[in-house]
Design an enzyme around this catalytic site. Structure first.
Site, PDB file in Angstrom:
ATOM      1  CD1 TRP A   1      18.105  11.754  31.161  1.00 27.42           C
ATOM      2  CD2 TRP A   1      19.655  10.217  31.574  1.00 27.42           C
ATOM      3  NE1 TRP A   1      17.650  10.540  30.677  1.00 27.42           N
ATOM      4  CE2 TRP A   1      18.585   9.582  30.925  1.00 27.42           C
ATOM      5  CE3 TRP A   1      20.755   9.447  31.934  1.00 27.42           C
ATOM      6  CZ2 TRP A   1      18.573   8.223  30.607  1.00 27.42           C
ATOM      7  CZ3 TRP A   1      20.755   8.077  31.623  1.00 27.42           C
ATOM      8  CH2 TRP A   1      19.671   7.489  30.976  1.00 27.42           C
TER       9      TRP A   1
ATOM     10  NE  ARG B   1      22.232  27.060  28.912  1.00 25.53           N
ATOM     11  CZ  ARG B   1      21.124  27.121  29.639  1.00 25.53           C
ATOM     12  NH1 ARG B   1      19.961  27.356  29.053  1.00 25.53           N
ATOM     13  NH2 ARG B   1      21.175  26.942  30.940  1.00 25.53           N
TER      14      ARG B   1
ATOM     15  N   GLY C   1      12.164   6.083  30.968  1.00 20.00           N
ATOM     16  CA  GLY C   1      12.182   4.898  31.815  1.00 20.00           C
ATOM     17  C   GLY C   1      12.898   5.145  33.129  1.00 20.00           C
TER      18      GLY C   1
ATOM     19  CE  LYS D   1       9.918  10.477  35.980  1.00 19.86           C
ATOM     20  NZ  LYS D   1      11.214  10.736  36.639  1.00 19.86           N
TER      21      LYS D   1
ATOM     22  CG  ASP E   1      10.674   7.034  35.237  1.00 14.06           C
ATOM     23  OD1 ASP E   1      11.528   7.053  36.139  1.00 14.06           O
ATOM     24  OD2 ASP E   1      10.701   7.803  34.262  1.00 14.06           O
TER      25      ASP E   1
ATOM     26  CB  THR F   1      10.513   9.090  40.505  1.00 11.59           C
ATOM     27  OG1 THR F   1       9.247   8.608  40.060  1.00 11.59           O
ATOM     28  CG2 THR F   1      11.443   9.187  39.337  1.00 11.59           C
TER      29      THR F   1
ATOM     30  CB  SER G   1      13.500  10.835  43.142  1.00 10.45           C
ATOM     31  OG  SER G   1      12.454  11.682  42.741  1.00 10.45           O
ATOM     32  NE  ARG G   2      16.503  16.903  39.171  1.00  7.01           N
ATOM     33  CZ  ARG G   2      16.947  16.099  38.208  1.00  7.01           C
ATOM     34  NH1 ARG G   2      18.035  15.368  38.402  1.00  7.01           N
ATOM     35  NH2 ARG G   2      16.326  16.012  37.044  1.00  7.01           N
ATOM     36  CG  ASN G   3      10.349  15.604  40.619  1.00  5.75           C
ATOM     37  OD1 ASN G   3       9.897  16.714  40.417  1.00  5.75           O
ATOM     38  ND2 ASN G   3      11.100  14.966  39.711  1.00  5.75           N
TER      39      ASN G   3
ATOM     40  CB  VAL H   1      15.201  21.128  36.427  1.00  5.83           C
ATOM     41  CG1 VAL H   1      13.710  21.274  36.109  1.00  5.83           C
ATOM     42  CG2 VAL H   1      15.980  22.324  35.883  1.00  5.83           C
TER      43      VAL H   1
END
Length: 326
Positions: free
Chosen positions: A11, A30, A130, A185, A238, A242, A248-250, A273
């Site tokens: 993202w 990082r 969003g 969500k 959203d 999702t 969507s990972r979830n 994640v």
């Protein structure tokens, strides 16, 4: 405008790529090796391998340089929620900040604005949220987002930074509502993945989305949000994305749980994640403290923590007493 995007995940990379066509943008990673690879290949091989990054986008692994680059412009925090507090604490007070993080802080149970309030009580902060899959933003496919802040001038700055071409930015002053929508969500996406993995059908999915929206709205209202926010981009928008989109990972977590995989095994191989896994128990706990009913959220928690199988969770939800819709 000078913009630094802190976090070179999918993202953060997508938004930095979009903004760099009109602004002076620096993307901070990082991992110094990742920063070097992205800069040399003009591609984030790990998160967005198919996207060629604009030559105008600067890449750095130096956090101090990234912060200095943004003065007096805008810092975008594009880290998972777990890292939001650490990044905010490293920023000077005069920096204008917008974060993309969605969910609750696992250690404290706080939403992003609560984290910021404790660390930077006088700072100008906002949240951008969003319905948005990173790959579609990177491909310049049409997307609409909302920036929420109690500082109208900062919201205007975020709009000026990102509202262009395929990306449309709306504004809101309901920070709580936008953040609750972005957190809950993800929990509902896990529930939808479980339902679809069990082949419960389209009727069940529609019911889950609708009742999930009701849970989200109840919690948000109890925390001080406005109900109409949940009918907007950061709520219903959203939520629909999702719960129905296979990117969507979830949702993928829910699908794989329904197919009998263990949560530990799923998280080891997911590669990204899934904030809903960490947000579910916190959302349920905050709801119980406020005497807010969230039966779908509670069922997701019981499945994630191994107390119920997906079938047992479904039976419990369907066995609830009849009641009025509102």
């Amino acid at each position: 405008m000078r913009i630094s995007v802190l976090g070179a995940g999918a993202w953060g990379t997508a938004l930095a790529s979009h903004a760099s066509t009109r602004n002076e943008v620096l993307l901070w990673a990082r991992d110094a090796q990742q920063a070097e690879q992205i800069g040399a290949e003009r591609c984030n091989r790990r998160y967005l391998p198919e996207i060629e990054l604009p030559s105008t986008l600067r890449i750095s692994g130096d956090l101090d340089a990234a912060i200095a680059h943004a003065l007096p412009g805008l810092v975008v925090v594009a880290t998972p929620m777990a890292a939001l507090a650490q990044v905010l604490a490293a920023l000077p007070a005069q920096v204008n900040v917008v974060w993309l993080s969605k969910g609750f802080d696992a250690g404290t149970g706080r939403l992003g604005h609560e984290v910021a309030r404790d660390l930077r009580p006088q700072a100008r902060v906002s949240v951008l949220s969003g319905p948005s899959f990173a790959i579609e933003v990177a491909r310049r496919q049409p997307t609409a987002l909302v920036v929420a802040s109690n500082d109208a001038a900062l919201s205007t700055q975020v709009v000026e930074a990102f509202h262009a071409d395929s990306l449309r930015i709306y504004t809101s002053d309901d920070v709580i509502g936008v953040e609750v929508g972005g957190a809950v969500k993800n929990v509902m996406a896990i529930a939808a993945g479980i339902a679809d993995g069990m082949r419960l059908g389209l009727n069940a999915r529609a019911a889950l989305i609708t009742r999930g929206l009701a849970e989200m709205t109840r919690l948000g209202a109890a925390l001080g949000a406005r109900a109409e926010t949940f009918r907007g981009l950061s709520g219903l928008g959203d939520l629909v994305l999702t719960t129905t989109g296979d990117l969507s990972r979830n949702r993928q977590v829910g699908l794989r749980l329904a197919h009998g995989e263990t949560l530990d095994g799923i998280l080891r191989t997911l590669g990204h994640v899934a904030e809903g896994v960490y947000s579910a128990a916190i959302a349920a706990a905050r709801a119980r403290a406020l005497a807010v009913e969230m039966p779908i959220t509670e069922a997701v928690v019981d499945v994630l923590e191994g107390r119920l199988s997906p079938r047992e969770a479904l039976d419990r939800l369907m066995g609830r007493e009849a009641r009025t819709e509102h």
